[in-house]
Structure formats: structure tokens, C-alpha cells
Design a protein around this motif. Structure first.
Motif, PDB file in Angstrom:
ATOM      1  N   ASP A 172      15.188  18.855  22.263  1.00 52.93           N
ATOM      2  CA  ASP A 172      14.095  18.841  22.694  1.00 52.93           C
ATOM      3  C   ASP A 172      13.674  17.935  23.652  1.00 52.93           C
ATOM      4  O   ASP A 172      12.376  18.219  24.196  1.00 52.93           O
ATOM      5  N   SER A 173      13.647  16.493  24.191  1.00 54.61           N
ATOM      6  CA  SER A 173      13.794  15.583  25.013  1.00 54.61           C
ATOM      7  C   SER A 173      14.457  16.691  25.831  1.00 54.61           C
ATOM      8  O   SER A 173      13.072  16.062  26.813  1.00 54.61           O
ATOM      9  N   SER A 204      18.709  15.318  23.709  1.00 54.55           N
ATOM     10  CA  SER A 204      18.045  15.928  22.827  1.00 54.55           C
ATOM     11  C   SER A 204      17.500  17.411  23.376  1.00 54.55           C
ATOM     12  O   SER A 204      17.360  17.419  24.372  1.00 54.55           O
TER      13      SER A 204
END
Length: 66
Positions: free
Chosen positions: A55-56, A53
Motif C-alpha cells: 500500500d505504501s 508495504s
């Protein structure tokens, strides 16, 4: 990983960090601009990619920089 029909070779925009030294060994390539961030082994450009993702991936990059 991507499914068999979506190997790393079907994605575009791959690049390596300028810190990689230009060689092919022990490098990761990233292809930004996709809904997820695909990451592949630079030695296996037609192989599978891992998907993270956004965000990850940002958290990972931030931790590496820190």
C-alpha cells in the motif's frame, strides 16, 4: 532495511524503470512479487534494501505519477 542475512542480493526479480535511461547512476530498482516491496540502489546490488508495504509503495508511485 533487510537484515544482514537478507541483503538485496538474495532477492530476485529486480528491475529499473524504463525511464531510468539505462545507466547505473541515481537509479532505484524494485523487486515485485514479495510480501513487501524491496527497493535498492542500483549501484549497490549486493547491499541492503528498504522494504515498503504494498500500500505504501502504491501510494508513492501514485504521488510520483500525479
Amino acid at each position: 532495511m533487510l537484515s544482514d542475512e537478507h541483503t538485496a542480493s538474495t532477492l530476485t526479480g529486480w528491475y529499473k524503470s524504463s525511464y531510468s535511461g539505462g545507466g547505473q547512476s541515481n537509479c532505484l530498482e524494485v523487486a515485485p512479487g514479495h510480501p513487501s516491496v524491496p527497493v535498492r540502489d542500483s549501484k549497490n546490488t549486493s547491499g541492503p534494501a528498504l522494504l515498503f508495504s504494498v500500500d505504501s509503495w502504491a501510494a508513492f508511485v501514485g504521488a510520483v505519477k500525479g
